[in-house]
Design an enzyme around this catalytic site. Structure first.
Site, PDB file in Angstrom:
ATOM      1  N   LYS A   1      37.514  -4.580  59.040  1.00 43.33           N
ATOM      2  CA  LYS A   1      37.559  -5.957  58.560  1.00 43.33           C
ATOM      3  C   LYS A   1      38.866  -6.567  59.049  1.00 43.33           C
ATOM      4  CE  LYS A   1      37.495  -8.876  54.488  1.00 43.33           C
ATOM      5  NZ  LYS A   1      37.200  -8.962  53.067  1.00 43.33           N
TER       6      LYS A   1
ATOM      7  N   LYS B   1      33.545  -6.881  60.696  1.00 40.39           N
ATOM      8  CA  LYS B   1      33.594  -8.241  60.174  1.00 40.39           C
ATOM      9  C   LYS B   1      34.840  -8.949  60.661  1.00 40.39           C
ATOM     10  CE  LYS B   1      34.151 -10.518  55.758  1.00 40.39           C
ATOM     11  NZ  LYS B   1      34.484 -10.344  54.378  1.00 40.39           N
TER      12      LYS B   1
HETATM   13  C1  PBG Z   1      37.089 -10.632  50.193  1.00 43.52           C
HETATM   14  C2  PBG Z   1      35.988 -11.061  51.081  1.00 43.52           C
HETATM   15  C3  PBG Z   1      36.093 -12.067  52.045  1.00 43.52           C
HETATM   16  C4  PBG Z   1      34.840 -12.191  52.615  1.00 43.52           C
HETATM   17  C5  PBG Z   1      34.003 -11.256  52.024  1.00 43.52           C
HETATM   18  N1  PBG Z   1      34.739 -10.561  51.064  1.00 43.52           N
HETATM   19  C6  PBG Z   1      37.214 -12.958  52.391  1.00 43.52           C
HETATM   20  C7  PBG Z   1      38.548 -12.410  52.536  1.00 43.52           C
HETATM   21  O1  PBG Z   1      38.766 -11.247  52.885  1.00 43.52           O
HETATM   22  O2  PBG Z   1      39.467 -13.184  52.284  1.00 43.52           O
HETATM   23  C8  PBG Z   1      34.529 -13.184  53.690  1.00 43.52           C
HETATM   24  C9  PBG Z   1      33.112 -13.469  53.956  1.00 43.52           C
HETATM   25  C10 PBG Z   1      32.881 -14.695  54.727  1.00 43.52           C
HETATM   26  O3  PBG Z   1      33.805 -15.371  55.225  1.00 43.52           O
HETATM   27  O4  PBG Z   1      31.705 -15.051  54.844  1.00 43.52           O
HETATM   28  N2  PBG Z   1      37.080  -9.336  49.750  1.00 43.52           N
END
Ligand code: PBG
Length: 341
Positions: A202, A265
């Protein structure tokens, strides 16, 4: 125009592009509803839904409306939803205690969903950001995100979610060691059947902006108070967008710790990472076509600059071609309808 007959190309790739049917036969990548996971936002209240302003046609639903919507998604053949809670600000604290309340919005939503549509897989999110007044996925102390103290909370969150009926637990926080810790906690509590979908690679991405609007969880907003010593970004735990090899290192750790599925991601700026992870993974690979990727296509389509359906299906096919087995996407419902046409 007739041309010289002297040409004698031995191979003419265009032969396999000549008709729609030959293209169907030669097609390497399939995109079907089997591959789609629909992220969903749940909020407190009853009988309501609110559109997320930066995500047109995507809503925060109250539990009753979410259940209705989940029935529609299930009828369309979508196998799973990924659930995220919009928690009111007054319930957010530095230690995110509300996440462990056994009777709050999130476990109640899981129970309602599993009660009404038991066949639909529910993927739950373990990270503290929806509950954390500092807007971070972990507990912040003296300006630093605490790895192990965060895992202590996430283990309990995972067990709470499994108890409520979650099929798949998805840690989205990027703390080191959390997959193994959650696996042990689930097994110790008797939830050996609850699977783990790890957010393995991520990235610290700017494409999460609309999602943070949906949950009001942006750390830069939370950090506004000048008295606070709160990092404004997630760079000390989410990955550097410049790194690819590191994704493989994260993958090997997660597999070793017992991840049942792994995720990359965002998706579109990271297709090479999806490919790399898929090459090294012996478990299914998910990719998250995140909120910003969705917002870009939506905004361009609203301006008449892009064809929404064609571009969304092309993007999803590209993510599959890169190596994703399943895709979390806010286009899931529309794509399921388009694919059924
Ligand atoms: C946070 C989380 C995020 C997303 C999913 N879980 C955002 C972040 O890490 O700040 C983002 C998903 C998206 O942008 O569609 N745990």
């Amino acid at each position: 125009m007739a041309s010289s007959t002297d040409y004698n190309f031995p191979t003419r790739p265009r032969r396999l592009r000549k008709t729609r049917n030959i293209r169907r036969m030669a097609r390497e990548t399939r995109l079907s509803t089997d591959h789609l996971i629909a992220p969903q936002f749940v909020m407190a209240g009853e009988g309501e839904r609110e559109e997320v302003p930066s995500m047109p046609d995507t809503y925060r639903h109250t539990i009753d409306r979410l259940v209705d919507h989940a029935e529609t998604l299930h009828d369309l053949g979508i196998p799973a939803i990924a659930l995220f809670p919009a928690i009111p600000d007054q319930l957010k604290t530095p230690d995110a205690e509300h996440a462990l309340n056994p009777d709050h919005l999130y476990p109640n939503a899981i129970r309602a969903l599993k009660d009404a549509v038991p066949d639909l897989m529910v993927i739950t999110d373990t990270a503290l950001d929806p509950y954390n007044s500092d807007g971070h996925d972990g507990i912040v102390r003296d300006g630093e995100i605490q790895n192990d103290a965060t895992i202590d909370v996430m283990r309990e969150m995972a067990v709470l979610h499994a108890e409520a009926g979650a099929d798949i637990i998805a840690p989205s926080d990027m703390m080191d060691g959390r997959v193994g810790a959650i696996r042990t906690a689930l097994d110790d509590a008797g939830h050996t059947d609850a699977a783990i979908l790890s957010y393995t690679a991520k990235y610290s991405s700017n494409y999460y902006g609309p999602f943070r609007d949906a949950l009001d969880s942006a750390p830069e907003d939370k950090a506004e108070a000048p008295t606070k010593d709160i990092p404004k970004d997630k760079d000390t735990y989410q990955m550097d967008p410049a790194n690819g090899e590191e994704a493989v290192r994260e993958l090997l750790l997660d597999l070793d710790e017992g991840a049942d599925m792994v995720m990359v991601k965002p998706a579109l700026p990271y297709l090479d990472v999806i490919h790399r992870v898929q090459q090294h993974s012996d478990v299914p690979v998910a990719a998250y076509n995140v909120s910003g990727e969705y917002a870009m296509i939506k905004a361009a389509a609203q301006n008449g600059w892009l064809d929404e359906k064609a571009c969304a299906l092309e993007a999803l096919t590209g993510i599959r071609r890169a190596g994703a087995d399943v895709i979390l996407t806010y286009f899931a419902e529309d794509a399921a309808r388009w694919l059924a046409q």
